[in-house]
Design an enzyme around this catalytic site. Structure first.
Site, PDB file in Angstrom:
ATOM      1  CG  HIS A   1      -1.618   1.373   1.634  1.00 17.66           C
ATOM      2  ND1 HIS A   1      -1.789   1.782   2.716  1.00 17.66           N
ATOM      3  CD2 HIS A   1      -2.118   2.072   0.639  1.00 17.66           C
ATOM      4  CE1 HIS A   1      -2.414   2.907   2.584  1.00 17.66           C
ATOM      5  NE2 HIS A   1      -2.608   3.059   1.362  1.00 17.66           N
TER       6      HIS A   1
ATOM      7  CG  LEU B   1       4.842   0.123   6.794  1.00 18.65           C
ATOM      8  CD1 LEU B   1       5.540  -0.144   7.000  1.00 18.65           C
ATOM      9  CD2 LEU B   1       5.146  -0.117   7.581  1.00 18.65           C
TER      10      LEU B   1
ATOM     11  CD  GLU C   1       1.370   8.045   5.907  1.00 19.81           C
ATOM     12  OE1 GLU C   1       0.680   8.511   4.899  1.00 19.81           O
ATOM     13  OE2 GLU C   1       2.414   8.652   6.304  1.00 19.81           O
ATOM     14  CG  ASP C   2       2.181   4.623   3.152  1.00 16.37           C
ATOM     15  OD1 ASP C   2       3.248   4.254   3.779  1.00 16.37           O
ATOM     16  OD2 ASP C   2       2.696   5.081   1.926  1.00 16.37           O
ATOM     17  CG  PHE C   3       4.381  -0.629   5.784  1.00 22.57           C
ATOM     18  CD1 PHE C   3       4.644  -1.632   4.636  1.00 22.57           C
ATOM     19  CD2 PHE C   3       4.862  -1.130   7.176  1.00 22.57           C
ATOM     20  CE1 PHE C   3       5.034  -2.727   4.927  1.00 22.57           C
ATOM     21  CE2 PHE C   3       5.206  -2.345   7.213  1.00 22.57           C
ATOM     22  CZ  PHE C   3       5.364  -3.187   6.304  1.00 22.57           C
TER      23      PHE C   3
END
Length: 478
Positions: free
Chosen positions: A209, A419, A236-238
């Site tokens: 992601h 992430l 923060e995405d992962f």
């Protein structure tokens, strides 16, 4: 050959197996890309199952020549129910005036402008969009970076990919057609290296992601502690994707790639992004230190050629040249699938861009290992193993950073990678508003408060206080 040490044959066998596995990744990416990308959904909304509302968070910082056009595509989407939540951290940011002009141009669109941000961690993006997230009124939240350009049906495609089993739908990063070699280089990277890993990982159910354009179930994120729970990570995405899947939810990519359309396009800035992303991957997934260099075309080809010569007595030079040619052709095929149309550059430009990417890739990765500090605009961060970030004091900022690192200050987007909210802010144009602040934690706990008063002309404008800055403009047009 029998006089050679036995472990040497073991290494040769390992590299040949790894080489074969890498070609399997190529094949998976090409087949899955052909199956998944640019596919039109046949599902149509009905009276019994209408399309859900979507709250779209747009973090902004500064302007570039394409920003107005990119933002305007969100006002003209073919989707019945959504709101736009523009978030700007600095009250003097020139993006504020641009957004206000669009609000006046499209009074029929439900849109708000938040200025001030919050302090919920070290992640600048999370701090910026947190007030907008707290005010989001729909069950689905989309986070979309400032450089993203939308097609009329992109949001519809993402929503229709959100089944009852999914809590996260994200777009595979790609680029719009633009002029210049830097734009060609970006398209080659995102259409080959990035797409290969992204498509194969999604097909195999591996976390890939990136947060530049994603659709989330707000209730699930709230269950994890809200966006503030991820403020201690730069990637923060992962970690959002990791926590979502740990709850038993699934995620997948949408049919349309994310169209990056930044007006600032140059080689140095883009290479700085690649270095920053490599630093994040190394901190989050330490095995990247070994696996990523081995997956490079030129490095893996050389190792496999030597291994084939040792194990099968094949000509290493012929093997190496055939390997490079096959890799080149498979990358062209994959890029053609992702592009889904004619290329904006000549085939010779692709050759130059491809070789430049393959030659510079190992160097950029080594550069990331040599200096693990991450420069984000005027701030510098370091990561603990596992991805938790902390900010370095200004006087500890490395003075010997190269121009590649320094040019990261120009980037509009936080790095993409491989992430129950404690309070809610109910904002209206004529009432007192409250916004929750949080200490910098990873658990999502913490407390605090901010207050603001609203005054308006008619029923469409008001002023509230968010975060730590003294003023924030707010506009709700319905």
């Amino acid at each position: 050959m029998s006089h050679l040490p036995l472990p040497l044959y073991g290494f040769a066998a390992f590299f040949m197996i790894f080489w074969f596995g890498t070609w399997c990744v190529h094949l998976i990416a090409i087949c899955y890309g052909k199956y998944k990308l640019h596919k039109k959904s046949c599902k149509l909304p009905t009276e019994s199952s209408p399309l859900p509302g979507v709250s779209i968070l747009k973090p902004l910082m500064g302007v570039d020549p394409n920003l107005q056009h990119n933002l305007e595509t969100f006002f003209t989407m073919d989707y019945p129910l959504y709101e736009l939540l523009f978030c700007v951290e600095d009250k003097h940011d020139p993006a504020i005036k641009l957004v206000e002009q669009l609000l006046d141009k499209y009074p029929q669109i439900d849109a708000q402008l938040f200025v001030g941000g919050s302090d919920v961690g070290v992640n600048p993006k999370i701090n910026n969009i947190h007030p907008g997230y707290m005010a989001a009124k729909y069950d689905f939240v989309m986070i979309s970076d400032s450089g993203i350009k939308m097609k009329d049906d992109t949001l519809l495609d993402m929503v229709q990919n959100m089944s009852e089993r999914h809590a996260l739908v994200h777009q595979m990063p790609f680029t719009c057609d633009r002029d210049g070699f830097a734009a060609t280089f970006e398209k080659v990277f995102f259409g080959t290296v990035q797409s290969r890993i992204y498509l194969s990982a999604d097909a195999l159910g591996i976390n890939c992601h990136t947060g530049m354009s994603c659709l989330l179930r707000k209730a699930v994120i709230d269950q994890l502690g809200g966006l503030r729970a991820f403020g201690c990570y730069l990637a923060e995405d992962f970690f959002i994707a990791k926590r979502v899947t740990e709850l038993g939810w699934k995620m997948r990519i949408s049919n349309q790639p994310a169209l990056q359309n930044s007006g600032l396009c140059d080689i140095g800035s883009f290479q700085a992004r690649l270095i920053r992303w490599a630093k994040l991957r190394v901190a989050m997934v330490p095995t990247t230190i070994l696996l990523e260099p081995l997956s490079e075309c030129l490095v893996l080809g050389a190792l496999a050629a030597c291994s084939a010569s040792l194990l099968f007595a094949w000509d290493p030079l012929v093997f190496y040249l055939v390997h490079i040619l096959g890799w080149f052709l498979s990358d062209w095929l994959l890029l053609s699938i992702v592009q889904h149309g004619s290329m904006p550059f000549h085939k010779f430009e692709f050759v130059i861009g491809w070789f430049f990417r393959e030659l510079s890739g190992p160097y950029l990765f080594l550069h990331a290992l040599w200096n693990p500090a991450i420069r984000w605009r005027t701030r510098t961060f370091k990561l603990h193993w596992g991805g938790i970030a902390y900010e370095l004091p200004l006087n500890n900022t490395p003075a010997s950073e190269s121009p590649l690192i320094a040019s990261q200050q120009q980037q509009q987007q936080p790095a993409p990678t491989l992430l129950t909210a404690t309070a809610a802010a109910a904002v209206t144009a004529t009432s007192t508003s409250t916004t929750t602040l949080a200490t910098t934690t990873c658990s999502g706990s913490g407390s605090g408060s901010g207050t603001g008063t609203g005054t308006g002309t008619g029923s469409s404008t008001g002023v509230v206080t968010t975060g730590t800055l003294p003023m924030a403009k707010h506009r709700l047009l319905s």
